[in-house]
Design a protein around this motif. Structure first.
Motif, PDB file in Angstrom:
ATOM      1  N   HIS A   1      39.094  55.557  49.333  1.00 13.46           N
ATOM      2  CA  HIS A   1      38.724  54.288  48.701  1.00 13.46           C
ATOM      3  C   HIS A   1      37.225  54.019  48.854  1.00 13.46           C
ATOM      4  O   HIS A   1      36.581  53.507  47.928  1.00 13.46           O
ATOM      5  CB  HIS A   1      39.535  53.137  49.295  1.00 13.46           C
ATOM      6  CG  HIS A   1      40.934  53.057  48.769  1.00 13.46           C
ATOM      7  ND1 HIS A   1      41.234  53.199  47.429  1.00 13.46           N
ATOM      8  CD2 HIS A   1      42.127  52.837  49.394  1.00 13.46           C
ATOM      9  CE1 HIS A   1      42.527  53.088  47.255  1.00 13.46           C
ATOM     10  NE2 HIS A   1      43.097  52.876  48.418  1.00 13.46           N
TER      11      HIS A   1
ATOM     12  N   VAL B   1      45.281  55.341  47.172  1.00 17.56           N
ATOM     13  CA  VAL B   1      46.529  54.577  47.032  1.00 17.56           C
ATOM     14  C   VAL B   1      47.712  55.368  47.597  1.00 17.56           C
ATOM     15  O   VAL B   1      48.549  54.845  48.338  1.00 17.56           O
ATOM     16  CB  VAL B   1      46.783  54.220  45.549  1.00 17.56           C
ATOM     17  CG1 VAL B   1      48.203  53.688  45.360  1.00 17.56           C
ATOM     18  CG2 VAL B   1      45.779  53.173  45.086  1.00 17.56           C
TER      19      VAL B   1
ATOM     20  N   ASN C   1      41.710  47.387  47.273  1.00 17.79           N
ATOM     21  CA  ASN C   1      42.485  48.456  47.905  1.00 17.79           C
ATOM     22  C   ASN C   1      42.049  48.704  49.351  1.00 17.79           C
ATOM     23  O   ASN C   1      42.867  48.997  50.216  1.00 17.79           O
ATOM     24  CB  ASN C   1      42.384  49.738  47.091  1.00 17.79           C
ATOM     25  CG  ASN C   1      43.292  49.718  45.873  1.00 17.79           C
ATOM     26  OD1 ASN C   1      44.308  49.039  45.856  1.00 17.79           O
ATOM     27  ND2 ASN C   1      42.905  50.444  44.843  1.00 17.79           N
TER      28      ASN C   1
ATOM     29  N   ASN D   1      40.307  56.876  43.875  1.00 19.46           N
ATOM     30  CA  ASN D   1      41.068  55.633  44.044  1.00 19.46           C
ATOM     31  C   ASN D   1      42.572  55.918  44.092  1.00 19.46           C
ATOM     32  O   ASN D   1      43.299  55.402  44.934  1.00 19.46           O
ATOM     33  CB  ASN D   1      40.757  54.671  42.904  1.00 19.46           C
ATOM     34  CG  ASN D   1      41.465  53.338  43.068  1.00 19.46           C
ATOM     35  OD1 ASN D   1      41.158  52.585  43.980  1.00 19.46           O
ATOM     36  ND2 ASN D   1      42.432  53.053  42.212  1.00 19.46           N
TER      37      ASN D   1
ATOM     38  N   SER E   1      49.184  46.302  45.073  1.00 19.84           N
ATOM     39  CA  SER E   1      48.407  47.289  45.805  1.00 19.84           C
ATOM     40  C   SER E   1      47.843  48.410  44.954  1.00 19.84           C
ATOM     41  O   SER E   1      47.135  49.251  45.452  1.00 19.84           O
ATOM     42  CB  SER E   1      49.262  47.896  46.923  1.00 19.84           C
ATOM     43  OG  SER E   1      50.388  48.517  46.379  1.00 19.84           O
ATOM     44  N   ILE E   2      48.183  48.512  43.694  1.00 18.24           N
ATOM     45  CA  ILE E   2      47.735  49.638  42.895  1.00 18.24           C
ATOM     46  C   ILE E   2      47.175  49.137  41.576  1.00 18.24           C
ATOM     47  O   ILE E   2      47.813  48.351  40.901  1.00 18.24           O
ATOM     48  CB  ILE E   2      48.895  50.614  42.636  1.00 18.24           C
ATOM     49  CG1 ILE E   2      49.463  51.097  43.973  1.00 18.24           C
ATOM     50  CG2 ILE E   2      48.476  51.780  41.788  1.00 18.24           C
ATOM     51  CD1 ILE E   2      50.846  51.591  43.871  1.00 18.24           C
TER      52      ILE E   2
END
Length: 726
Positions: free
Chosen positions: A144, A129, A166, A125, A15-16
């Motif tokens: 995002h 997250v 993302n 970004n 996810s990152i």
């Protein structure tokens, strides 16, 4: 208590995308520090902070603070902005998200001063997250999308792909799997174009997770194996370990515990070789879950204890509470009650500290079972009442969260539309009328939902009061109390299991049409002039489709609730079932016409049955609706009747996809997970068939299924020709 620890299975979810590290690069950068000018030194310190993201959050903060101090002294704006961003990243890796956001937001101001678009998009970004991890999906999608817009202006394909991924993850977190898959596939296409193999593997993994969430385990396995193949070619050991863990989870869900154990152990071996402690702890816990499921409690305990020991090395209070509960519950099943009580107390204390309500209720349930085994029925009852109260509160909280989740999804899709839509002038008056109609419909639907929730909660409250009174009335007779308490506990467990499954169906399937109605009605009300006739027609068609789905679901829900709390009266009468059949065919004609499906009733006039007319209509409507859902375009549906000695047998026969023998056994059951999509991706809940069975039984008949996969199904039910009493 039935093993609830399956809720604790670890799913590796990529996810990152903040960093890549290489130790030899760090060494070479450190060697350069003594040879460069001050400006270059500030840049080097920032680069060292980035390279240490994954290796050491403390080193990241140390290098970033040095870079900030030097940049402040030099009044070096870019160095200051990067240092603030790196400090934010350092706090992120320490899981101090409040501090992380504080420094990241400070860095944006400086990046904007020097007009560094790439820096701004990178910070956006990271903020997205963090908001995602904080479950603030509205702000996550906002940042995002901001990041994506800047990256598209710059034309950096690699960064664009990361942002798309993302955004997909955020949609997956609010259960909008269709949107999530759309963004995953966009990201995958770009990563394949630029031949970024590792990120291709990450995309494939996330698509696998999505199919896992949809219980499409064959598809999930297909994507996990594709991801694994790439990681193996690139010799990415951490990626391999993650994929092996996910494959183990698929086999767990398929109840193939031997296979699950095989893949968990492979994942554990790799993580131990690389020294990745978090992955080791999660793998040990997962292996313990498998052994617990196989009733090998000593082996499960061994792995839980090893997992707990490793977890002490990093901050993971939720993971600690889960593992402490697992250990306490195992000791209880091994009848080592003192140790069970000790670990459950620790788990409960930690869970209350972090307000982990699910773990809190598991602990109270386990304590209730523990004291029941010790014949201390007063304490067993006290703990069970607390467990039941927490259960009710969680249900209420989950209801509020679902409503909040609907609002979040509406907000995110609205933000996305703001970026994509073009300005157009069209008919404002007609849109205003549409807005009023849809807002009215939404209000009615929400009112119905709230009414249903109140009815069911009140019904369960009355059941609980009744059970408590019955238990207390038998308090003086210990032997009798023992038998009664055990019996009541089992019934309550079954009731809770059915209730939990029922509300999971309702929460999931009410959400989708509500979201569509909210989003589209808001779009039309806020920006009516921006859409042409075709777009408005498309929106209203989708809204009608969602309203129809919502109406069908709430109708079934009201009938189910009414049946269970005594609001639905059984009023049998003699009537001609051919007329009721034709009425329901007419009601569903549009659905059938949309798929070019022919429905033919061969029931003759004067086919008289003795039953409740409304219930019979509901039975026929649900069976015909299901036949339409699971029949391919251009298919056929027949409705037949056959006279038996005392009954009339009605058959609804389709040429659809059919049902396997194993899945036939899962029909008509509220505790079953068997739900599949129709041939045009229509979503079902299984509630309609449960209603059919209840209504058929109330009218003295029976219902059965004959089916072959790929050839179609025949649902048959019987109704008496005359009063059974006569």
């Amino acid at each position: 208590m039935k093993n609830n620890s399956t809720l604790i299975l670890t799913l590796f979810f990529v996810s990152i995308y903040l960093f890549t590290t290489a130790q030899n690069k760090i060494d070479s950068l450190e060697n350069l520090l003594i040879t460069v000018s001050d400006n270059e030194k500030a840049d080097l310190l920032n680069n060292l902070a980035k390279e240490n993201y994954r290796l050491s959050a403390d080193k990241t903060l140390d290098y970033a603070n040095q870079a900030l101090e030097l940049s402040d002294r030099l009044d070096y704006r870019k160095g200051q902005a990067e240092a603030l961003m790196n400090i934010g990243a350092g706090y992120y890796f320490l899981e101090n998200y409040e501090k992380a956001l504080e420094y990241l937001i400070k860095s944006i101001t400086l990046y904007e001063e020097i007009e560094d678009k790439k820096g701004i998009s990178s910070v956006y970004n990271k903020i997205g997250v963090i908001y995602n991890l904080l479950s603030d999906r509205k702000n996550a999608i906002k940042y995002h999308l901001k990041s994506l817009k800047i990256k598209e202006e710059i034309g950096d394909k690699k960064d664009i792909a990361f942002s798309l991924m993302n955004i997909g993850i955020t949609y997956a977190n609010i259960n909008n799997f269709e949107k999530a898959l759309e963004y995953y596939l966009k990201s995958l296409k770009i990563q394949e174009e630029i031949e970024n193999k590792e990120e291709v593997a990450s995309c494939l993994n996330n698509i696998g997770v999505l199919y896992d969430d949809l219980s499409k385990f064959d598809k999930a396995l297909e994507y996990y194996l594709k991801s694994l193949e790439i990681h193996e070619k690139n010799e990415n050991v951490n990626g391999i370990a993650g994929c092996l863990n996910n494959i183990g989870l698929v086999y767990w869900n398929l109840e193939n515990y031997d296979k699950a154990l095989e893949y968990y152990k492979k994942s554990l071996k790799i993580s131990e070789e690389t020294g990745y402690t978090k992955s080791i702890a999660y793998s040990l816990n997962n292996i313990g879950l498998v052994y617990e499921k196989l009733n090998n409690y000593n082996k499960a305990l061994e792995y839980y204890l090893r997992s707990l020991k490793i977890k002490k090395g990093f901050a993971d209070k939720l993971g600690d509470a889960r593992t402490l509960y697992n250990i306490g519950n195992i000791y209880r099943m091994l009848e080592k009650y003192d140790k069970a009580s000790s670990y459950l107390e620790q788990a409960l204390k930690l869970a209350e500290e972090i307000e982990a309500k699910n773990i809190i209720r598991y602990c109270y349930s386990s304590f209730s079972n523990l004291y029941s085994a010790l014949s201390d029925y007063k304490k067993a009852l006290d703990y069970y009442i607390i467990y039941s109260d927490i259960n009710d509160s969680i249900f209420s909280i989950e209801s509020n969260e679902k409503i909040a989740e609907m609002q979040t999804k509406y907000e995110t899709e609205k933000k996305e539309k703001e970026i994509q839509i073009l300005t157009k002038d069209k008919e404002i008056q007609r849109v205003k009328i549409t807005k009023q109609t849809n807002l009215r419909n939404s209000f009615i639907a929400i009112s119905i939902l709230i009414l249903i929730l109140v009815i069911v909660i009140y019904s369960r409250y009355r059941i609980k009061i009744k059970v408590n009174k019955e238990i207390l009335a038998r308090k003086n007779n210990v032997d009798h109390l023992n038998k009664e308490l055990k019996n009541i506990n089992e019934k309550l467990k079954e009731s809770n299991a059915s209730k939990d499954k029922f509300f999971s169906i309702i929460a999931h399937d009410l959400k989708s049409p509500f979201n569509t109605l909210l989003v589209l009605s808001e779009i039309l009300s806020d920006n009516p002039e921006e859409y042409d006739d075709e777009e408005i027609k498309s929106f209203t068609k989708e809204m009608h489709k969602s309203a129809r789905a919502l109406f069908e679901l709430t109708t079934n829900l009201l009938q189910w609730a009414g049946s269970h709390i005594g609001l639905t009266q059984h009023r049998p009468e003699l009537f001609d079932i051919s007329f009721v059949t034709n009425d329901n065919i007419s009601l569903l004609k549009n659905d059938a016409d949309n798929k070019n499906i022919k429905i033919l009733s061969e029931i003759q006039t004067n086919t008289i049955v003795y039953a409740d007319k409304n219930m019979t209509g509901s039975i026929l409507r649900n069976l015909i609706s299901n036949a339409i859902k699971f029949t391919h375009k251009g298919g056929d549906i027949k409705i037949l009747s056959e006279g038996k000695e005392d009954f009339i047998e009605i058959s609804v026969i389709d040429t659809g996809i059919g049902i396997s023998e194993d899945n036939i056994k899962k029909l008509f059951r509220l505790d079953s997970d068997f739900i599949i999509s129709g041939t045009s991706n229509e979503r079902g809940t299984g509630l309609g068939l449960i209603l059919c069975k209840e209504f058929v039984n109330k009218n003295g008949g029976e219902i059965l299924v004959e089916s072959k996969e790929g050839k179609g199904s025949s649902f048959k039910f019987t109704l008496p020709k005359k009063s059974i009493v006569n």
